[in-house]
Design a protein around this motif. Sequence first.
Motif, PDB file in Angstrom:
ATOM      1  N   LYS A 243       0.824  -1.200   0.000  1.00  0.00           N
ATOM      2  CA  LYS A 243       0.000   0.000   0.000  1.00  0.00           C
ATOM      3  C   LYS A 243       0.861   1.254   0.000  1.00  0.00           C
ATOM      4  O   LYS A 243       0.571   2.225  -0.703  1.00  0.00           O
ATOM      5  N   GLU A 244       1.926   1.246   0.789  1.00  0.00           N
ATOM      6  CA  GLU A 244       2.817   2.411   0.835  1.00  0.00           C
ATOM      7  C   GLU A 244       3.410   2.691  -0.542  1.00  0.00           C
ATOM      8  O   GLU A 244       3.440   3.843  -1.001  1.00  0.00           O
ATOM      9  N   ARG A 245       3.859   1.653  -1.210  1.00  0.00           N
ATOM     10  CA  ARG A 245       4.492   1.839  -2.518  1.00  0.00           C
ATOM     11  C   ARG A 245       3.480   2.221  -3.586  1.00  0.00           C
ATOM     12  O   ARG A 245       3.780   3.034  -4.472  1.00  0.00           O
ATOM     13  N   LEU A 246       2.271   1.680  -3.498  1.00  0.00           N
ATOM     14  CA  LEU A 246       1.229   2.098  -4.426  1.00  0.00           C
ATOM     15  C   LEU A 246       0.909   3.574  -4.218  1.00  0.00           C
ATOM     16  O   LEU A 246       0.723   4.320  -5.193  1.00  0.00           O
ATOM     17  N   GLY A 247       0.846   4.021  -2.974  1.00  0.00           N
ATOM     18  CA  GLY A 247       0.570   5.426  -2.689  1.00  0.00           C
ATOM     19  C   GLY A 247       1.605   6.351  -3.293  1.00  0.00           C
ATOM     20  O   GLY A 247       1.265   7.433  -3.812  1.00  0.00           O
ATOM     21  N   ILE A 248       2.859   5.957  -3.248  1.00  0.00           N
ATOM     22  CA  ILE A 248       3.926   6.755  -3.864  1.00  0.00           C
ATOM     23  C   ILE A 248       3.722   6.828  -5.367  1.00  0.00           C
ATOM     24  O   ILE A 248       3.887   7.878  -5.997  1.00  0.00           O
ATOM     25  N   ALA A 249       3.334   5.695  -5.961  1.00  0.00           N
ATOM     26  CA  ALA A 249       3.098   5.655  -7.406  1.00  0.00           C
ATOM     27  C   ALA A 249       1.912   6.526  -7.795  1.00  0.00           C
ATOM     28  O   ALA A 249       1.945   7.208  -8.832  1.00  0.00           O
ATOM     29  N   VAL A 250       0.846   6.509  -6.996  1.00  0.00           N
ATOM     30  CA  VAL A 250      -0.322   7.353  -7.270  1.00  0.00           C
ATOM     31  C   VAL A 250       0.098   8.819  -7.339  1.00  0.00           C
ATOM     32  O   VAL A 250      -0.266   9.549  -8.272  1.00  0.00           O
ATOM     33  N   THR A 251       0.863   9.257  -6.365  1.00  0.00           N
ATOM     34  CA  THR A 251       1.312  10.651  -6.333  1.00  0.00           C
ATOM     35  C   THR A 251       2.267  10.953  -7.484  1.00  0.00           C
ATOM     36  O   THR A 251       2.227  12.044  -8.067  1.00  0.00           O
ATOM     37  N   ALA A 252       3.133   9.994  -7.820  1.00  0.00           N
ATOM     38  CA  ALA A 252       4.074  10.200  -8.921  1.00  0.00           C
ATOM     39  C   ALA A 252       3.338  10.466 -10.228  1.00  0.00           C
ATOM     40  O   ALA A 252       3.689  11.381 -10.994  1.00  0.00           O
ATOM     41  N   VAL A 253       2.302   9.678 -10.497  1.00  0.00           N
ATOM     42  CA  VAL A 253       1.533   9.869 -11.724  1.00  0.00           C
ATOM     43  C   VAL A 253       0.754  11.178 -11.676  1.00  0.00           C
ATOM     44  O   VAL A 253       0.719  11.937 -12.662  1.00  0.00           O
ATOM     45  N   ALA A 254       0.142  11.476 -10.533  1.00  0.00           N
ATOM     46  CA  ALA A 254      -0.647  12.702 -10.413  1.00  0.00           C
ATOM     47  C   ALA A 254       0.233  13.937 -10.561  1.00  0.00           C
ATOM     48  O   ALA A 254      -0.159  14.916 -11.224  1.00  0.00           O
ATOM     49  N   ASN A 255       1.417  13.921  -9.974  1.00  0.00           N
ATOM     50  CA  ASN A 255       2.335  15.053 -10.121  1.00  0.00           C
ATOM     51  C   ASN A 255       2.819  15.194 -11.564  1.00  0.00           C
ATOM     52  O   ASN A 255       3.008  16.309 -12.063  1.00  0.00           O
ATOM     53  N   MET A 300      -1.316   1.142 -14.779  1.00  0.00           N
ATOM     54  CA  MET A 300      -0.716   0.278 -13.761  1.00  0.00           C
ATOM     55  C   MET A 300      -1.196   0.679 -12.372  1.00  0.00           C
ATOM     56  O   MET A 300      -1.542  -0.173 -11.543  1.00  0.00           O
ATOM     57  N   VAL A 301      -1.213   1.982 -12.104  1.00  0.00           N
ATOM     58  CA  VAL A 301      -1.652   2.486 -10.797  1.00  0.00           C
ATOM     59  C   VAL A 301      -3.119   2.132 -10.547  1.00  0.00           C
ATOM     60  O   VAL A 301      -3.478   1.654  -9.465  1.00  0.00           O
ATOM     61  N   ASP A 302      -3.968   2.370 -11.547  1.00  0.00           N
ATOM     62  CA  ASP A 302      -5.391   2.069 -11.378  1.00  0.00           C
ATOM     63  C   ASP A 302      -5.616   0.584 -11.107  1.00  0.00           C
ATOM     64  O   ASP A 302      -6.442   0.198 -10.265  1.00  0.00           O
ATOM     65  N   HIS A 303      -4.893  -0.248 -11.828  1.00  0.00           N
ATOM     66  CA  HIS A 303      -4.998  -1.692 -11.588  1.00  0.00           C
ATOM     67  C   HIS A 303      -4.549  -2.015 -10.164  1.00  0.00           C
ATOM     68  O   HIS A 303      -5.156  -2.859  -9.482  1.00  0.00           O
ATOM     69  N   GLY A 304      -3.502  -1.340  -9.702  1.00  0.00           N
ATOM     70  CA  GLY A 304      -3.018  -1.555  -8.341  1.00  0.00           C
ATOM     71  C   GLY A 304      -4.064  -1.179  -7.302  1.00  0.00           C
ATOM     72  O   GLY A 304      -4.216  -1.858  -6.275  1.00  0.00           O
ATOM     73  N   ILE A 305      -4.806  -0.090  -7.543  1.00  0.00           N
ATOM     74  CA  ILE A 305      -5.862   0.328  -6.612  1.00  0.00           C
ATOM     75  C   ILE A 305      -6.952  -0.736  -6.535  1.00  0.00           C
ATOM     76  O   ILE A 305      -7.432  -1.083  -5.451  1.00  0.00           O
ATOM     77  N   VAL A 306      -7.335  -1.265  -7.688  1.00  0.00           N
ATOM     78  CA  VAL A 306      -8.344  -2.331  -7.715  1.00  0.00           C
ATOM     79  C   VAL A 306      -7.853  -3.552  -6.941  1.00  0.00           C
ATOM     80  O   VAL A 306      -8.586  -4.139  -6.123  1.00  0.00           O
ATOM     81  N   ALA A 325       6.218   3.799 -12.294  1.00  0.00           N
ATOM     82  CA  ALA A 325       5.602   5.119 -12.142  1.00  0.00           C
ATOM     83  C   ALA A 325       6.625   6.182 -11.739  1.00  0.00           C
ATOM     84  O   ALA A 325       6.614   7.302 -12.262  1.00  0.00           O
ATOM     85  N   THR A 326       7.510   5.858 -10.812  1.00  0.00           N
ATOM     86  CA  THR A 326       8.467   6.871 -10.346  1.00  0.00           C
ATOM     87  C   THR A 326       9.577   7.127 -11.356  1.00  0.00           C
ATOM     88  O   THR A 326      10.036   8.265 -11.498  1.00  0.00           O
ATOM     89  N   GLU A 327      10.004   6.085 -12.058  1.00  0.00           N
ATOM     90  CA  GLU A 327      11.006   6.304 -13.107  1.00  0.00           C
ATOM     91  C   GLU A 327      10.392   7.115 -14.248  1.00  0.00           C
ATOM     92  O   GLU A 327      11.038   8.005 -14.815  1.00  0.00           O
ATOM     93  N   ALA A 328       9.135   6.831 -14.584  1.00  0.00           N
ATOM     94  CA  ALA A 328       8.449   7.615 -15.613  1.00  0.00           C
ATOM     95  C   ALA A 328       8.281   9.060 -15.167  1.00  0.00           C
ATOM     96  O   ALA A 328       8.421   9.996 -15.971  1.00  0.00           O
ATOM     97  N   GLN A 329       7.977   9.262 -13.896  1.00  0.00           N
ATOM     98  CA  GLN A 329       7.858  10.611 -13.359  1.00  0.00           C
ATOM     99  C   GLN A 329       9.158  11.386 -13.518  1.00  0.00           C
ATOM    100  O   GLN A 329       9.154  12.553 -13.922  1.00  0.00           O
ATOM    101  N   GLY A 330      10.268  10.747 -13.215  1.00  0.00           N
ATOM    102  CA  GLY A 330      11.560  11.419 -13.358  1.00  0.00           C
ATOM    103  C   GLY A 330      11.811  11.865 -14.782  1.00  0.00           C
ATOM    104  O   GLY A 330      12.249  12.996 -15.029  1.00  0.00           O
TER     105      GLY A 330
END
Length: 381
Positions: A243-255, A300-306, A325-330
Amino acid sequence: MRLSLYDQEHEDFRSMIRTYLRDEVVPAYPQWEADGLVPRSFFERLGELGVMGLTIPEQFGGSGEPSYRFGAIISEEVSAAVVATGPLRCHLDVVLPYFLAYADEQQQERWFPGFASGHLLTAVAMTEPGTGSDLSGIRTRARREGDTYVLNGAKTFITGGMLADLTIVVARTSDEENPRQGLSLLVVESGSPGFTRTGPMQKLGMHVQDTAELSFDDVRVPVANLLGEEGRAFEYLGNNLPKERLGIAVTAVANSRAAIELTKSYVRERQVFGKPVASFQNTRFELASVTTEIDAAQLMVDHGIVELDAGRLSAVDAAKIKLFATEAQGRCLDRCLQLFGGYGYIAEYPISRLYADARVTRIYGGTSEVMRTIIAKSLGI
């Protein structure tokens, strides 16, 4: 391009969060940045709105909501508003799950009403100087003396460490042949004699997220503040990592989406050689590339939430989602900032803050290298 995650109840919640951020947070945000800290009144106001108690059981003033979808909406709307909310997501997504899973009845009665109202904030202290992703190397110790533990050691890079009223400290309570055993979770209350906090630490980004160094010098922690069973901390910490890592990914995509929107607006207005920057093929191709990559990360993030809501999100899949998600964000933030030219390097432009904030997502919650190690092990190599 995303999965259909949200119904009308979710969209009503999104509208409430969006309105609150627009009317109350955005105007105050420059002062938050100047102070380097989110005021406690922000969390108390979210308590009034019911946000702080989303996952807290109803008998303690919360909503008892099991779905992570509402948490994801908060992250998405905060990013869309181009602000940051300090340790909010850490408190809600990373720390509260430990209390929800392992607090006994007396602990729930003591702490949960304060969580729901926004008057009690939390942090979790795992990382130590010289011990990051490898929790088996933890040296902070707690010895049992009657009805208390005597805690000694130090922690660093603790998100929300300055504001926290309750800090879950990972400490070694016994020596075992396997260093991953013998670790326990102790809840240290602010103001405890011998407990000192230093900070906020000055960082490259995340300037409104207080990050602290903690030290414990013969701090007496009541046995009643042991969270869960003694010696099982490593197991507990592992249970919440997806859950912690998914949360980071959610924010990475949103940012990343916020960065793309800022860049689209800028390149339409900025003139170079008598033409808008948006008219150049390179600009269009760069934005097309990053948008496609972030759309892939979004899926990927949406699937993770489900999967998380269904109780099926594995550690391996969470590692894949966070890594991608985080590498793509960078990559996205680097290319968007480039399209701003010299102005992208100026602090008053939000793209500059988004760029600096993005760098840590490949480090905290498990580095990209650790994510690749987890994925590689799942491949049998």
